[in-house]
Design an enzyme around this catalytic site. Structure first.
Site, PDB file in Angstrom:
ATOM      1  N   VAL A 149       0.596  -1.054   0.192  1.00  0.00           N
ATOM      2  CA  VAL A 149       0.250  -0.036   0.003  1.00  0.00           C
ATOM      3  C   VAL A 149       0.920   0.801   0.152  1.00  0.00           C
ATOM      4  O   VAL A 149       1.627   1.483   1.077  1.00  0.00           O
ATOM      5  CB  VAL A 149      -0.732  -0.089   1.685  1.00  0.00           C
ATOM      6  N   GLY A 152       6.165   4.384  -3.940  1.00  0.00           N
ATOM      7  CA  GLY A 152       6.711   5.527  -4.310  1.00  0.00           C
ATOM      8  C   GLY A 152       8.437   4.274  -4.265  1.00  0.00           C
ATOM      9  O   GLY A 152       8.243   3.400  -4.340  1.00  0.00           O
ATOM     10  N   ILE A 154      10.375   3.497  -1.882  1.00  0.00           N
ATOM     11  CA  ILE A 154      10.611   1.859  -0.747  1.00  0.00           C
ATOM     12  C   ILE A 154       9.600   1.211  -1.072  1.00  0.00           C
ATOM     13  O   ILE A 154       9.850   0.044  -1.272  1.00  0.00           O
ATOM     14  CB  ILE A 154       9.923   3.108   0.841  1.00  0.00           C
ATOM     15  N   ASP A 173      -1.177   3.178  -5.481  1.00  0.00           N
ATOM     16  CA  ASP A 173      -1.124   3.307  -5.549  1.00  0.00           C
ATOM     17  C   ASP A 173      -2.153   4.496  -6.471  1.00  0.00           C
ATOM     18  O   ASP A 173      -1.546   4.571  -7.350  1.00  0.00           O
ATOM     19  CB  ASP A 173       0.510   3.599  -5.610  1.00  0.00           C
ATOM     20  N   LEU A 205       1.934   9.871   5.672  1.00  0.00           N
ATOM     21  CA  LEU A 205       0.765  10.193   6.968  1.00  0.00           C
ATOM     22  C   LEU A 205       0.040  11.803   6.237  1.00  0.00           C
ATOM     23  O   LEU A 205       0.733  12.363   6.246  1.00  0.00           O
ATOM     24  CB  LEU A 205       1.284  10.502   7.589  1.00  0.00           C
ATOM     25  N   ARG A 232       4.028   5.360   8.462  1.00  0.00           N
ATOM     26  CA  ARG A 232       3.978   6.095  10.060  1.00  0.00           C
ATOM     27  C   ARG A 232       2.594   5.821  11.013  1.00  0.00           C
ATOM     28  O   ARG A 232       1.564   5.092   9.849  1.00  0.00           O
ATOM     29  CB  ARG A 232       3.492   7.671   8.945  1.00  0.00           C
ATOM     30  N   ASP A 256       6.741  -1.159  13.501  1.00  0.00           N
ATOM     31  CA  ASP A 256       7.790   0.008  13.210  1.00  0.00           C
ATOM     32  C   ASP A 256       7.500   1.711  13.681  1.00  0.00           C
ATOM     33  O   ASP A 256       8.435   2.160  14.301  1.00  0.00           O
ATOM     34  CB  ASP A 256       8.523   0.204  11.989  1.00  0.00           C
ATOM     35  N   GLU A 261       4.145   7.663  19.327  1.00  0.00           N
ATOM     36  CA  GLU A 261       5.697   7.627  19.391  1.00  0.00           C
ATOM     37  C   GLU A 261       5.841   8.657  21.010  1.00  0.00           C
ATOM     38  O   GLU A 261       5.882   9.847  20.399  1.00  0.00           O
ATOM     39  CB  GLU A 261       6.632   7.712  18.070  1.00  0.00           C
ATOM     40  N   HIS A 279      10.923   2.401  15.497  1.00  0.00           N
ATOM     41  CA  HIS A 279      10.461   3.547  14.594  1.00  0.00           C
ATOM     42  C   HIS A 279      12.289   3.228  14.556  1.00  0.00           C
ATOM     43  O   HIS A 279      13.450   4.696  13.756  1.00  0.00           O
ATOM     44  CB  HIS A 279      10.706   4.985  14.720  1.00  0.00           C
ATOM     45  N   ALA A 280      13.187   2.335  13.451  1.00  0.00           N
ATOM     46  CA  ALA A 280      14.632   1.848  13.842  1.00  0.00           C
ATOM     47  C   ALA A 280      14.762   1.567  11.904  1.00  0.00           C
ATOM     48  O   ALA A 280      15.755   1.773  11.631  1.00  0.00           O
ATOM     49  CB  ALA A 280      14.287   0.207  14.420  1.00  0.00           C
ATOM     50  N   ALA A 281      13.599   1.656  11.048  1.00  0.00           N
ATOM     51  CA  ALA A 281      13.920   1.140   9.920  1.00  0.00           C
ATOM     52  C   ALA A 281      14.603   1.640   8.997  1.00  0.00           C
ATOM     53  O   ALA A 281      14.973   1.310   8.500  1.00  0.00           O
ATOM     54  CB  ALA A 281      11.978   0.856   8.939  1.00  0.00           C
TER      55      ALA A 281
END
Length: 325
Positions: A149, A152, A154, A173, A205, A232, A256, A261, A279-281
């Site tokens: 979903v 782009g 990534i 998309d 987001l 997000r 992640d 957060e 949130h380490a990706a």
């Protein structure tokens, strides 16, 4: 000119001593803080803000000579772009720094869920030794439909990697009419949710994507699907996700990111079928260095008046020029 770097109070992106007091970059003076004073904000010609540093209207009002603000992230969901534009302050993000790392992190989570690694690890740690001890169904990659979903940079990087493992790929998309790599089938969101064994989120987001996955959407998913979110947190309604886990609509969630957060809902944190990373990706040693270098180079370009592809408010260029003559 003075460039102020506002680092995150929660976790520092700038290492201690990395930019000493009065350090210079390409002839510009650098200053680093996690809690900017009125004086620091007032004398800054350019401001770089890292993740978890919200740029709201009250903060913008304290920027008296600032000409450009660079958010050292991909997303701009915590930036008041209208307030910046109203003061003639150019605003840019840093594009897709860390895109390959996010794709690799997402793929690692997908494989972990698909191969039931957390179930097996827990089972053996408790003294067991049976490959039958796991939740859900174990499928090979070639029998698994991976729905992306957001498609782009990534999403496409993940598709490229997943295709090598034999995944059956589809994507949703609205900005993309045809699959650029020819690896994935384009679908509507409703169709993707109904067919995908694994749903991986890779979209920004916005007002349209906030709580995109809610009770209504979770009712449409293929029963027992796995959810991966490295985008997000607020794209997913956390309460709706918990209900989907409870009902079995979602068999496992690997996250992640979360909505608020670092405050993770206890019910998610303790759920046996939820696995979380902090949130380490985006992170590798190289991507962190690239992030800071890209932010500084983008700022220098904006202050020089060079064209910047990641500029998000180009309409205020004329106003900016008139304001800072």
């Amino acid at each position: 000119m003075n460039i102020l770097l506002i680092d995150s109070q929660r976790i520092n992106y700038v290492n201690s001593g990395e930019y000493s007091a009065g350090a210079a970059y390409d002839g510009h003076t650098l200053e680093v803080t996690t809690n900017p004073s009125d004086e620091q904000l007032a004398r800054a010609d350019g401001i770089i803000a890292f993740h978890a540093v919200p740029i709201d209207a009250p903060l913008v009002a304290r920027m008296h000579r600032c000409r450009a603000l660079v958010k050292a992230t991909i997303g701009l969901d915590d930036v008041d772009i209208e307030a910046l534009s109203a003061k003639g302050i150019l605003c840019s993000n840093i594009g897709s720094v860390g895109a390959q790392e996010v794709a690799e992190h997402a793929l690692a989570l997908i494989l972990m869920a698909q191969r039931k690694l957390s179930d097996f690890a827990r089972h053996t740690r408790e003294g067991g030794w049976s490959w039958r001890h796991h939740h859900g169904t174990v499928k090979s990659c070639s029998d698994t439909v991976l729905g992306l979903v957001g498609y782009g940079e990534i999403g496409q990087a993940l598709a490229y990697r997943a295709s090598a493992l034999g995944y059956r790929l589809c994507f949703y998309d609205p900005r993309i009419e045809r699959c650029p790599l020819g690896l994935a089938q384009r679908m509507t969101l409703d169709t993707l949710l109904g067919q995908a064994d694994v749903i991986s989120l890779h979209l920004p987001l916005t007002g349209h994507s906030r709580h995109l996955l809610n009770d209504t959407r979770f009712a449409q998913v293929k029963r027992g699907a796995t959810l991966i979110n490295t985008a997000r947190g607020a794209i997913v309604d956390s309460e709706a996700l918990l209900r989907a886990l409870q009902s079995g609509a979602i068999s496992m969630a690997l996250l992640d990111v979360v909505q608020e957060e670092p405050f993770v809902p206890e019910a998610l944190l303790e759920h046996e079928r939820v696995l979380m990373t902090p949130h380490a990706a985006f992170y590798s040693e190289r991507s962190l260095a690239d992030l800071k270098r890209n932010a500084l180079q983008t700022m220098i370009a904006l202050l020089r008046g060079d064209r910047v592809k990641t500029l998000v408010n180009p309409d205020c260029i004329a106003q900016e020029a008139n304001t800072h003559v």
